[in-house]
Motif scaffolding. Structure first.
Motif, PDB file in Angstrom:
ATOM      1  N   UNK A  27       1.013  -1.188   0.243  1.00  0.00           N
ATOM      2  CA  UNK A  27      -0.334  -0.382  -0.034  1.00  0.00           C
ATOM      3  C   UNK A  27       1.053   1.316  -0.137  1.00  0.00           C
ATOM      4  N   UNK A  28       2.481   1.642   0.580  1.00  0.00           N
ATOM      5  CA  UNK A  28       2.708   2.383   0.597  1.00  0.00           C
ATOM      6  C   UNK A  28       3.171   2.311  -0.585  1.00  0.00           C
ATOM      7  N   UNK A  29       3.377   1.510  -1.632  1.00  0.00           N
ATOM      8  CA  UNK A  29       4.461   1.537  -2.823  1.00  0.00           C
ATOM      9  C   UNK A  29       3.423   2.585  -3.641  1.00  0.00           C
ATOM     10  N   UNK A  33       3.298   6.792  -0.199  1.00  0.00           N
ATOM     11  CA  UNK A  33       3.510   6.748   1.553  1.00  0.00           C
ATOM     12  C   UNK A  33       4.567   6.825   1.745  1.00  0.00           C
ATOM     13  N   UNK A  34       4.892   7.646   1.783  1.00  0.00           N
ATOM     14  CA  UNK A  34       6.147   7.386   3.832  1.00  0.00           C
ATOM     15  C   UNK A  34       5.374   6.985   5.030  1.00  0.00           C
ATOM     16  N   UNK A  35       6.203   6.619   5.923  1.00  0.00           N
ATOM     17  CA  UNK A  35       6.303   6.059   6.976  1.00  0.00           C
ATOM     18  C   UNK A  35       4.950   6.709   7.704  1.00  0.00           C
ATOM     19  N   UNK A  36       5.464   8.144   7.873  1.00  0.00           N
ATOM     20  CA  UNK A  36       4.694   8.714   8.431  1.00  0.00           C
ATOM     21  C   UNK A  36       3.290   8.847   8.352  1.00  0.00           C
ATOM     22  N   UNK A  37       3.254   9.322   6.477  1.00  0.00           N
ATOM     23  CA  UNK A  37       2.568   9.866   6.573  1.00  0.00           C
ATOM     24  C   UNK A  37       1.252   8.086   6.343  1.00  0.00           C
ATOM     25  N   UNK A  38       1.529   6.940   6.080  1.00  0.00           N
ATOM     26  CA  UNK A  38       1.157   6.179   6.334  1.00  0.00           C
ATOM     27  C   UNK A  38       0.386   5.335   7.352  1.00  0.00           C
ATOM     28  N   UNK A  39       1.034   5.387   9.176  1.00  0.00           N
ATOM     29  CA  UNK A  39       0.637   5.261  10.323  1.00  0.00           C
ATOM     30  C   UNK A  39      -0.283   6.276  10.184  1.00  0.00           C
TER      31      UNK A  39
END
Length: 100
Positions: A27-29, A33-39
Motif C-alpha cells: 500500500x505504501x508503494x 506514502x512514507x512511513x509517517x503518512x501511512x501511520x
C-alpha cells in the motif's frame, strides 16, 4: 466543486486505510506514502476521516509529473506487461517524496 473534493478525499482515505490494513508495504508503494503518512492514515478514526475529507483540499496526489513513468504506464511500448513492470521498478527506486 467542494462536494466532489470531499467525495474524492473520502474515497482515497477509505481506500488507503483498507490497503494499509491488508498489506502495508504494498500500500505504501502503491499510494506513494512514507512511513509517517501511512501511520497517520492507518490510525485515523471514522470521525477524523470525515473531518479530513471535508477539508476542501485534495489530499491525494496523482503522480503525473514524471514523463518516464507516464510513458511506461500508458503503454507506448509494444509489451504493456513489461512496461508496467519497468514503471514499478523506476518508481520503487525513487524516494517517496520525489514521487509526488
Amino acid at each position: 466543486m467542494s462536494e466532489e473534493i470531499r467525495e474524492l478525499n473520502l474515497s482515497y482515505l477509505m481506500l488507503a486505510q483498507r490497503l494499509l490494513a491488508e498489506d502495508r508495504a504494498s500500500a505504501m508503494f502503491q499510494l506513494g506514502l512514507g512511513v509517517d503518512a501511512a501511520d497517520v492514515i492507518a490510525d485515523l478514526s471514522p470521525a477524523q476521516v470525515l473531518r479530513m475529507a471535508g477539508s476542501g483540499m485534495v489530499l491525494c496526489q496523482v503522480r503525473f509529473s514524471d514523463e518516464l513513468l507516464l510513458n511506461l504506464l500508458s503503454g507506448h511500448e509494444r509489451d504493456a506487461g513489461i512496461s508496467s513492470i519497468h514503471a514499478a521498478i523506476v518508481a520503487s527506486s525513487r524516494p517517496v517524496e520525489n514521487l509526488a
